[in-house]
Design a protein around this motif. Structure first.
Motif, PDB file in Angstrom:
ATOM      1  N   UNK A   1      60.435 -83.014 -24.940  1.00 43.81           N
ATOM      2  CA  UNK A   1      59.711 -82.698 -25.901  1.00 43.81           C
ATOM      3  C   UNK A   1      60.084 -81.511 -26.834  1.00 43.81           C
ATOM      4  N   UNK A   2      58.927 -80.582 -26.727  1.00 43.74           N
ATOM      5  CA  UNK A   2      59.192 -79.608 -27.412  1.00 43.74           C
ATOM      6  C   UNK A   2      60.163 -79.239 -28.284  1.00 43.74           C
ATOM      7  N   UNK A   3      61.013 -79.560 -28.184  1.00 44.21           N
ATOM      8  CA  UNK A   3      62.419 -78.996 -28.168  1.00 44.21           C
ATOM      9  C   UNK A   3      63.153 -80.122 -29.359  1.00 44.21           C
ATOM     10  N   UNK A   4      62.906 -81.247 -28.992  1.00 43.82           N
ATOM     11  CA  UNK A   4      62.802 -82.891 -30.503  1.00 43.82           C
ATOM     12  C   UNK A   4      62.300 -82.325 -31.366  1.00 43.82           C
ATOM     13  N   UNK A   5      60.618 -82.271 -31.611  1.00 41.49           N
ATOM     14  CA  UNK A   5      59.734 -81.594 -31.945  1.00 41.49           C
ATOM     15  C   UNK A   5      59.959 -80.782 -33.321  1.00 41.49           C
ATOM     16  N   UNK A   6      60.608 -79.207 -32.287  1.00 44.49           N
ATOM     17  CA  UNK A   6      61.085 -78.574 -33.148  1.00 44.49           C
ATOM     18  C   UNK A   6      61.975 -78.974 -34.422  1.00 44.49           C
ATOM     19  N   UNK A   7      63.305 -79.488 -33.266  1.00 46.97           N
ATOM     20  CA  UNK A   7      64.068 -79.673 -34.601  1.00 46.97           C
ATOM     21  C   UNK A   7      63.774 -81.367 -35.303  1.00 46.97           C
ATOM     22  N   UNK A   8      62.765 -81.460 -35.165  1.00 44.89           N
ATOM     23  CA  UNK A   8      62.977 -82.432 -36.449  1.00 44.89           C
ATOM     24  C   UNK A   8      62.338 -82.665 -37.340  1.00 44.89           C
ATOM     25  N   UNK A   9      61.322 -81.095 -37.037  1.00 50.86           N
ATOM     26  CA  UNK A   9      60.795 -80.451 -38.398  1.00 50.86           C
ATOM     27  C   UNK A   9      58.812 -81.542 -38.371  1.00 50.86           C
ATOM     28  N   UNK A  10      58.558 -80.579 -37.026  1.00 57.72           N
ATOM     29  CA  UNK A  10      57.064 -81.703 -36.822  1.00 57.72           C
ATOM     30  C   UNK A  10      55.340 -81.109 -37.402  1.00 57.72           C
ATOM     31  N   UNK A  11      55.193 -81.415 -37.303  1.00 57.66           N
ATOM     32  CA  UNK A  11      53.898 -81.641 -38.902  1.00 57.66           C
ATOM     33  C   UNK A  11      52.641 -81.198 -37.590  1.00 57.66           C
ATOM     34  N   UNK A  12      52.187 -79.678 -37.364  1.00 53.91           N
ATOM     35  CA  UNK A  12      51.315 -79.204 -36.179  1.00 53.91           C
ATOM     36  C   UNK A  12      50.088 -79.320 -37.216  1.00 53.91           C
ATOM     37  N   UNK A  13      48.852 -79.360 -36.522  1.00 53.84           N
ATOM     38  CA  UNK A  13      47.605 -79.174 -36.343  1.00 53.84           C
ATOM     39  C   UNK A  13      47.408 -77.402 -36.255  1.00 53.84           C
ATOM     40  N   UNK A  14      46.391 -77.662 -37.599  1.00 58.56           N
ATOM     41  CA  UNK A  14      46.058 -76.422 -37.720  1.00 58.56           C
ATOM     42  C   UNK A  14      45.113 -75.803 -37.186  1.00 58.56           C
ATOM     43  N   UNK A  15      43.950 -77.096 -36.277  1.00 60.89           N
ATOM     44  CA  UNK A  15      43.129 -76.901 -35.754  1.00 60.89           C
ATOM     45  C   UNK A  15      43.560 -76.269 -33.729  1.00 60.89           C
ATOM     46  N   UNK A  16      44.470 -76.683 -33.376  1.00 63.48           N
ATOM     47  CA  UNK A  16      45.260 -76.891 -31.732  1.00 63.48           C
ATOM     48  C   UNK A  16      46.211 -76.670 -31.509  1.00 63.48           C
ATOM     49  N   UNK A  17      46.759 -76.017 -32.370  1.00 65.75           N
ATOM     50  CA  UNK A  17      48.507 -76.404 -32.793  1.00 65.75           C
ATOM     51  C   UNK A  17      49.386 -77.034 -32.836  1.00 65.75           C
ATOM     52  N   UNK A  18      49.328 -78.269 -31.788  1.00 61.30           N
ATOM     53  CA  UNK A  18      49.789 -79.283 -30.742  1.00 61.30           C
ATOM     54  C   UNK A  18      50.718 -79.907 -32.260  1.00 61.30           C
ATOM     55  N   UNK A  19      51.891 -80.314 -32.059  1.00 58.10           N
ATOM     56  CA  UNK A  19      52.986 -80.564 -32.878  1.00 58.10           C
ATOM     57  C   UNK A  19      53.647 -81.577 -32.445  1.00 58.10           C
ATOM     58  N   UNK A  20      52.962 -82.969 -33.562  1.00 61.37           N
ATOM     59  CA  UNK A  20      53.813 -84.700 -34.418  1.00 61.37           C
ATOM     60  C   UNK A  20      54.954 -84.678 -35.017  1.00 61.37           C
ATOM     61  N   UNK A  21      55.952 -85.476 -34.660  1.00 59.43           N
ATOM     62  CA  UNK A  21      57.426 -85.840 -34.800  1.00 59.43           C
ATOM     63  C   UNK A  21      57.008 -86.052 -36.373  1.00 59.43           C
ATOM     64  N   UNK A  22      54.937 -86.796 -36.337  1.00 62.92           N
ATOM     65  CA  UNK A  22      55.652 -87.204 -38.241  1.00 62.92           C
ATOM     66  C   UNK A  22      54.006 -87.627 -39.019  1.00 62.92           C
ATOM     67  N   UNK A  23      53.595 -87.548 -39.840  1.00 65.27           N
ATOM     68  CA  UNK A  23      52.816 -87.038 -40.523  1.00 65.27           C
ATOM     69  C   UNK A  23      51.520 -88.651 -39.757  1.00 65.27           C
ATOM     70  N   UNK A  24      51.922 -88.969 -40.194  1.00 67.24           N
ATOM     71  CA  UNK A  24      51.063 -90.277 -39.492  1.00 67.24           C
ATOM     72  C   UNK A  24      50.204 -90.226 -37.509  1.00 67.24           C
ATOM     73  N   UNK A  25      51.082 -89.430 -37.079  1.00 67.71           N
ATOM     74  CA  UNK A  25      50.685 -89.413 -35.876  1.00 67.71           C
ATOM     75  C   UNK A  25      49.523 -88.264 -36.371  1.00 67.71           C
ATOM     76  N   UNK A  26      49.707 -87.305 -36.801  1.00 69.88           N
ATOM     77  CA  UNK A  26      48.696 -86.324 -37.356  1.00 69.88           C
ATOM     78  C   UNK A  26      47.553 -86.204 -37.526  1.00 69.88           C
ATOM     79  N   UNK A  27      48.169 -87.001 -38.497  1.00 68.55           N
ATOM     80  CA  UNK A  27      46.978 -88.483 -39.075  1.00 68.55           C
ATOM     81  C   UNK A  27      45.551 -88.962 -38.291  1.00 68.55           C
TER      82      UNK A  27
END
Length: 69
Positions: free
Chosen positions: A31-57
């Motif tokens: 999962x982490x390798x996929x997120x990094x290769x996709x160009x993930x969106x990272x939460x500025x508070x907890x640094x959790x990564x999401x595959x799309x901006x809507x998921x981060x939102x």
């Protein structure tokens, strides 16, 4: 990347989640390798990564809710 947490358990070095076997940890790490290769969106508070901006939102609504309560 893995370490024994208790007998027969492996811990993710990124999120700390524990798994009963190497294979389970390996699938989790994919999962982490996929997120990094996709160009993930990272939460500025907890640094959790999401595959799309809507998921981060959606994730960020948690922090807005916590700030309001």
């Amino acid at each position: 990347q893995k370490r024994l947490v208790s007998v027969g358990r492996r811990e993710c070095s990124i999120c700390g989640r524990c798994f009963p076997a190497d294979q389970a940890l390996g699938r989790h790490m994919t999962l982490y390798r996929r997120l990094v290769s996709v160009g993930s969106h990272e939460c500025s508070i907890c640094e959790r990564c999401f595959p799309i901006d809507k998921a981060l939102g959606g994730h960020m609504t948690l922090y807005r809710w916590l700030a309001d309560n």
